[in-house]
Write an enzyme that holds these catalytic residues in place. Structure first.
Site, mmCIF file in Angstrom:
data_model
loop_
_atom_site.group_PDB
_atom_site.id
_atom_site.type_symbol
_atom_site.label_atom_id
_atom_site.label_comp_id
_atom_site.label_asym_id
_atom_site.label_seq_id
_atom_site.Cartn_x
_atom_site.Cartn_y
_atom_site.Cartn_z
ATOM 1 C CG HIS A 226 -0.239 0.010 2.458
ATOM 2 N ND1 HIS A 226 0.424 -0.835 3.213
ATOM 3 C CD2 HIS A 226 -0.085 1.408 3.202
ATOM 4 C CE1 HIS A 226 0.897 -0.306 4.431
ATOM 5 N NE2 HIS A 226 0.638 0.983 4.392
ATOM 6 C CB SER A 228 2.935 4.560 3.311
ATOM 7 O OG SER A 228 2.995 5.536 4.547
#
Length: 512
Positions: A226, A228
């Site tokens: 994911h 970030s």
């Protein structure tokens, strides 16, 4: 007391009470008016690093600027701009008090790649990562704000940029690959960190495991589950010395006719492309230009501060500063704050009746740099030279196109591969260096660079050399393979200017 005296009591009371109250109210209003400006101004950098425009990093002993908290509408506009497609362009902009370099695009099931040009940073979204029939907006962001990096101890060093992939928290059907450069000497000592937060939130940096992270000689690749924030920190095991590669870059404005003073600024940067681009951006307001190729040297965590010592100034110039030696605090370099030190020189007249502006049109400077206590193991900044150049002082005629001093990237790489291998006769990058006027000492220094051929080609670019001139040099060197590669880009028989380059008959020193 008479009635006449009583009639003056209210007026006297107003004078005694009303004037102080009015003055106090006026003072409060002035404070309310000026305080925001004082808060924005912050503290002024130390004298050695003036003039310093934003986004110059703050010295170690200074607190950051205080900004008012962002409102929801400002935050929404911030993220909307970061995720708006940039049509393949790399954008540099200051948003919400942060200097950011970013690129954004829409990606479908076919995947895509985002690249921050000249920064050594890329994000690959593989085919199949996005479901068929859907489109996702993704962004790749370089954060030029040290306040967003992890808090470091004295033994830790920042060896890479802080990179954000957006939108925060986005996940895909297949892992995406984030790639960026690092400058750790030992790749095994470089540890990847992530902050699972938004860009405007308080950061919470934690070390990532080794799964999905690959660190090569100068590059870090992360398989993302994911999106970030990510960066790389140097952490040497107990008992081992931590070292990182630095690049030393020198900037100054070109000499102009009649100019009496010249300021030279020397930057101590992480050896990553984005650190050098930061320095180039920081120099733009002053018209500073990079003088020659950057010089590479190692920097350790166990040693002292970095010293920069002036050793020689050419005749006709003198040092304006009180000291010929300046010091950069160790942690400023170790924590990747991109510090610099400046020297100011002025022309001096031979006698009182001579005009100092007419004495000399060039300056030659030699400096040594070393970590405190290791003066005998110095690195020499080789013969920095600045001169009056007509092409800098005045724009080219309108009837002629401006000169292009950059080789096509594909040709640059091809010539680098052809010239890099050392030949027995010396007819390689060293011969080209000799034709460009470099002495044996400089050639020996270039041989220690990661890619000597790339360094000498960059020097050719700095001299505003044309493809025709480079073709002529390759023919003169009897490097017909290189001449043929250049000819493919010229498209027609090369029209070279014989006699353009000086020092063509210099003997090459082969003891490199």
């Amino acid at each position: 007391m008479s009635s006449h005296e009583n009639s003056f009591q209210p007026a006297q009371f107003l004078l005694l009470v009303g004037v102080p109250v009015a003055s106090a109210l006026l003072l409060v209003q002035c404070l309310r008016w000026h305080c925001p400006r004082w808060l924005r101004a912050g503290r002024k950098p130390d004298r050695q690093e003036e003039p310093v425009p934003d986004p110059t990093p703050l010295p170690e002993d200074e607190s950051p600027h205080q900004y008012p908290p962002a409102v929801l509408s400002e935050m929404a506009a911030f993220y909307q701009e970061l995720h708006t497609p940039t049509q393949g362009q790399t954008v540099t902009r200051q948003l919400m008090h942060k200097l950011l370099v970013f690129s954004a695009r829409e990606v479908d099931h076919r995947g895509g790649c985002l690249i921050l040009r000249d920064m050594g940073i890329s994000l690959l979204i593989p085919p199949g990562a996005v479901a068929v029939g859907r489109q996702e907006r993704v962004s790749l962001i370089l954060v030029w704000d040290l306040l967003d990096g992890p808090s470091l101890s004295q033994t830790q060093a920042l060896v890479s940029p802080v990179v954000a992939c957006g939108p925060h928290g986005a996940s895909f059907l297949k892992p995406c690959t984030l790639t960026f450069k690092h400058c750790a000497q030992m790749p095994s000592h470089a540890r990847t960190y992530s902050s699972n937060t938004n860009l405007l939130d308080t950061k919470d940096w934690k070390a990532l495991g080794k799964s999905g992270v690959h660190t090569s000689l100068d590059e870090c690749r992360i398989q993302l589950s994911h999106f970030s924030l990510y960066t790389c920190v140097l952490e040497a095991p107990s008992g081992q010395e931590a070292c990182k590669w630095l690049q030393l870059a020198m900037f100054c404005s070109p000499l102009a006719p009649g100019q009496t003073h010249l300021q030279l600024r020397v930057y101590f940067l992480n050896n990553t492309p984005c650190a050098l681009q930061w320095a180039l951006t920081n120099e733009q307001p002053h018209g500073g230009r990079l003088r020659g190729p950057c010089q590479l040297f190692d920097f350790t965590g166990a040693r002292g501060d970095q010293c920069l010592k002036l050793k020689y100034i050419s005749e006709g110039w003198e040092n304006v500063d009180d000291s010929s030696c300046q010091v950069v605090p160790h942690l400023h370099i170790w924590h990747g704050k991109c510090p610099f030190r400046s020297f100011c020189f002025r022309r001096k007249a031979a006698n009182e009746n001579e005009d100092c502006s007419a004495l000399t049109n060039e300056i030659i400077v030699t400096m040594h740099t070393f970590q405190d206590g290791l003066e005998t193991k110095y690195m020499e900044i080789l013969r920095f030279q600045a001169s009056e150049e007509e092409s800098w002082a005045a724009p080219p005629p309108v009837s002629q196109p401006p000169p292009c001093n950059r080789l096509p990237p594909e040709l640059f790489e091809q010539l680098k591969m052809l010239l890099e291998p050392n030949s027995i006769t010396g007819n390689d990058w060293r011969r080209l260096a000799s034709h460009l006027g470099l002495c044996g000492m400089k050639i020996r220094f270039l041989s220690c660079q990661r890619s000597p051929a790339a360094a000498i080609l960059e020097l050719f670019e700095e001299q505003n050399g044309s493809l025709q001139e480079l073709h002529y040099l390759m023919t003169l060197m009897e490097r017909l393979d290189c001449a043929s590669a250049i000819q493919n880009y010229l498209g027609s028989p090369a029209q070279v200017r014989v006699g353009t380059w000086e020092n063509q008959d210099l003997e090459l020193e082969l003891d490199v």
